[in-house]
Design an enzyme around this catalytic site. Structure first.
Site, PDB file in Angstrom:
ATOM      1  N   LYS A  68      25.198 -17.698 -59.098  1.00  0.00           N
ATOM      2  CA  LYS A  68      24.884 -17.101 -57.905  1.00  0.00           C
ATOM      3  C   LYS A  68      24.227 -18.132 -56.668  1.00  0.00           C
ATOM      4  CE  LYS A  68      20.632 -15.918 -56.838  1.00  0.00           C
ATOM      5  NZ  LYS A  68      19.291 -15.466 -56.531  1.00  0.00           N
ATOM      6  N   ASN A  69      23.488 -18.933 -57.219  1.00  0.00           N
ATOM      7  CA  ASN A  69      23.321 -20.240 -56.155  1.00  0.00           C
ATOM      8  C   ASN A  69      24.379 -20.965 -55.661  1.00  0.00           C
ATOM      9  OD1 ASN A  69      20.569 -19.143 -56.061  1.00  0.00           O
ATOM     10  ND2 ASN A  69      19.780 -20.383 -57.932  1.00  0.00           N
ATOM     11  N   CYS A 101      12.505 -12.729 -52.206  1.00  0.00           N
ATOM     12  CA  CYS A 101      11.428 -12.652 -53.238  1.00  0.00           C
ATOM     13  C   CYS A 101      10.077 -13.132 -52.691  1.00  0.00           C
ATOM     14  CB  CYS A 101      11.993 -13.712 -54.640  1.00  0.00           C
ATOM     15  SG  CYS A 101      13.080 -12.645 -55.512  1.00  0.00           S
ATOM     16  N   ARG A 151       9.165 -20.818 -48.340  1.00  0.00           N
ATOM     17  CA  ARG A 151      10.329 -21.841 -48.429  1.00  0.00           C
ATOM     18  C   ARG A 151      10.489 -22.120 -46.897  1.00  0.00           C
ATOM     19  NH1 ARG A 151      14.367 -19.484 -52.899  1.00  0.00           N
ATOM     20  NH2 ARG A 151      12.999 -17.658 -53.590  1.00  0.00           N
ATOM     21  N   ASP A 198      13.635 -22.231 -61.425  1.00  0.00           N
ATOM     22  CA  ASP A 198      14.157 -21.111 -62.032  1.00  0.00           C
ATOM     23  C   ASP A 198      14.227 -20.812 -63.378  1.00  0.00           C
ATOM     24  OD1 ASP A 198      14.789 -20.339 -59.371  1.00  0.00           O
ATOM     25  OD2 ASP A 198      16.753 -20.567 -59.272  1.00  0.00           O
ATOM     26  N   ARG A 237      19.744  -8.776 -58.499  1.00  0.00           N
ATOM     27  CA  ARG A 237      20.054  -9.743 -57.730  1.00  0.00           C
ATOM     28  C   ARG A 237      20.583 -11.091 -58.217  1.00  0.00           C
ATOM     29  NH1 ARG A 237      15.300 -11.889 -55.316  1.00  0.00           N
ATOM     30  NH2 ARG A 237      16.836 -13.103 -54.136  1.00  0.00           N
TER      31      ARG A 237
END
Length: 429
Positions: free
Chosen positions: A22-23, A124, A129, A314, A406
């Site tokens: 995903k990232n 989230c 960030r 993560d 997600r």
């Protein structure tokens, strides 16, 4: 709102195909804004965040077509994106609020269209960030930026100019945003203290395939020579190292044995080192990695999250769930995000012995967790509770799993195929 029901105590055995990251996929999707030709991405995971980014790009004028599944046994989808004509430069709050990674359209949109208006991001609640690193770097490239009514309004009507960007702290999305913007800037851009994550490297390789000139890929100093135009390309999304690490811990917490098809050891060296110290064996196979306990009990180990190539933030919540049933104690220290221990109260509801002091959590292993109703607070916290449920005695009901959707593709299907008693419970109409 759907929930996931887990009846713990089953050792996981079998093979799990690791999805595309995903990232990596999110910045790759945003890179389609840099050219008027088609960018074809394969091994794209089917996730809520991917849908959100696709909807955002569609609103900006990117044509998107889904071409089924990738050849060669990949489970991911093939997506073709073509930004022949950008119809808008506004990324609205309604879409951006759903996902912080939406900020990734800022750099490429500004570089291609000379203007971008992007809502300050949501996503989230795991801590700030700051986008100020993105803004300061784009200003160094010559952008005029104002903040107005919750939007970042960036203008560069005469184009961006190459410059030296020194990030005061490692930022993955900041590196990706500036790297994309710099490919269309006039002259040379140097990024110092660049992020080195495999997902950043994957984006760089895709940009090179599109005609970008980038030196220092994979290092903390990258040099990008700007081009007047990029062209289309085809690119395969790198496998998800976070998903691979999660399933390796699922094998360990259930005393199982899993082969993770497509996983890459060179993306997980720091994780494998920590897991080895905890009594978990990760070995390379012809098709990926195998994960299982080395000889019996798990051992408590200390973990500190760090930018790549260190232990990833993560995987911190998943590691904490694993340490809850290990012999002895472990100290887990989070250095990346300040609110990333929100899973602790939920793990304690399942019988975990955890004491939090500032950025560190002392985890004392217990013989057995017990099932309980628990609530996901963010993406990685949600899967840590699923891992705890797999190891717990009795039934665990995991609520608010939209966080899980997600970032994890078909999690319950993959686990059930390896013996887990897990099912999705649909909300009554």
């Amino acid at each position: 709102m759907d929930s996931i029901r887990i009846k713990g105590g089953q050792a996981l055995k079998g093979k799990i195909h690791i999805s595309g990251a995903k990232n990596a996929a999110l910045p790759l999707l945003a890179a389609s804004l840099l050219t008027d030709e088609a960018l074809t991405l394969s091994n794209v995971p089917h996730l809520a965040d991917i849908v959100t980014m696709s909807n955002l790009l569609g609103q900006l004028g990117v044509g998107i077509s889904l071409n089924g599944h990738a050849p060669g046994g990949h489970t991911g989808r093939v997506v073709e994106l073509k930004a022949a004509t950008l119809t808008d430069v506004v990324a609205p709050y309604e879409l951006v609020r759903k996902m912080r990674a939406s900020i990734l359209v800022l750099g490429p949109l500004l570089a291609r269209a000379g203007e971008a208006k992007v809502s300050l991001p949501g996503g989230c609640a795991i801590g700030t960030r700051p986008v100020d690193l993105h803004i300061a770097a784009l200003q160094k490239l010559g952008a005029d930026i104002t903040l107005d009514n919750g939007y970042i309004h960036a203008r560069a009507p005469r184009g961006l100019r190459g410059a030296e960007i020194i990030f005061p702290m490692v930022t993955v999305t900041g590196t990706e945003n500036i790297m994309m913007a710099a490919t269309l800037a006039a002259g040379e851009t140097t990024i110092v203290n660049a992020a080195r994550e495999p997902e950043v490297v994957d984006l760089a390789h895709c940009l090179v395939a599109m005609g970008a000139r980038i030196e220092g890929i994979g290092s903390d100093r990258m040099v990008i020579a700007g081009s007047a135009k990029l062209h289309g390309a085809a690119h395969n999304v790198v496998p998800d190292r976070i998903e691979a690490g999660t399933f390796a811990m699922a094998a360990a917490i259930t005393d199982g044995d899993l082969e993770l098809i497509g996983a890459k050891m060179d993306h997980l060296n720091s994780v494998a080192t920590i897991l080895a110290a905890a009594g978990i064996d990760m070995t390379e196979t012809a098709d990926g990695l195998r994960a299982r306990r080395a000889n019996g009990a798990l051992r408590g180990v200390d973990v500190m999250t760090e930018p790549y190539p260190g232990f990833p933030t993560d995987l911190q919540a998943q590691m904490m769930a694993l340490m809850c049933v290990a012999d002895g104690a472990s100290m887990i220290t989070e250095t990346i995000f300040e609110n990333r221990f929100m899973h602790v109260p939920e793990l304690k509801r399942m019988g975990a012995n955890i004491t939090v002091h500032n950025a560190s959590a002392l985890v004392r292993g217990v013989p057995m967790l017990t099932g309980a109703p628990v609530m996901a607070t963010d993406l990685r916290a949600s899967v840590s509770l699923a891992l705890a449920g797999l190891a717990a005695r009795g039934e665990t009901m995991l609520n608010r799993i939209y966080h899980l959707d997600r970032g994890y593709e078909r999690l319950e299907e993959k686990l059930a195929a390896c013996g887990a008693h897990i099912e999705r419970v649909k909300e009554a109409a």
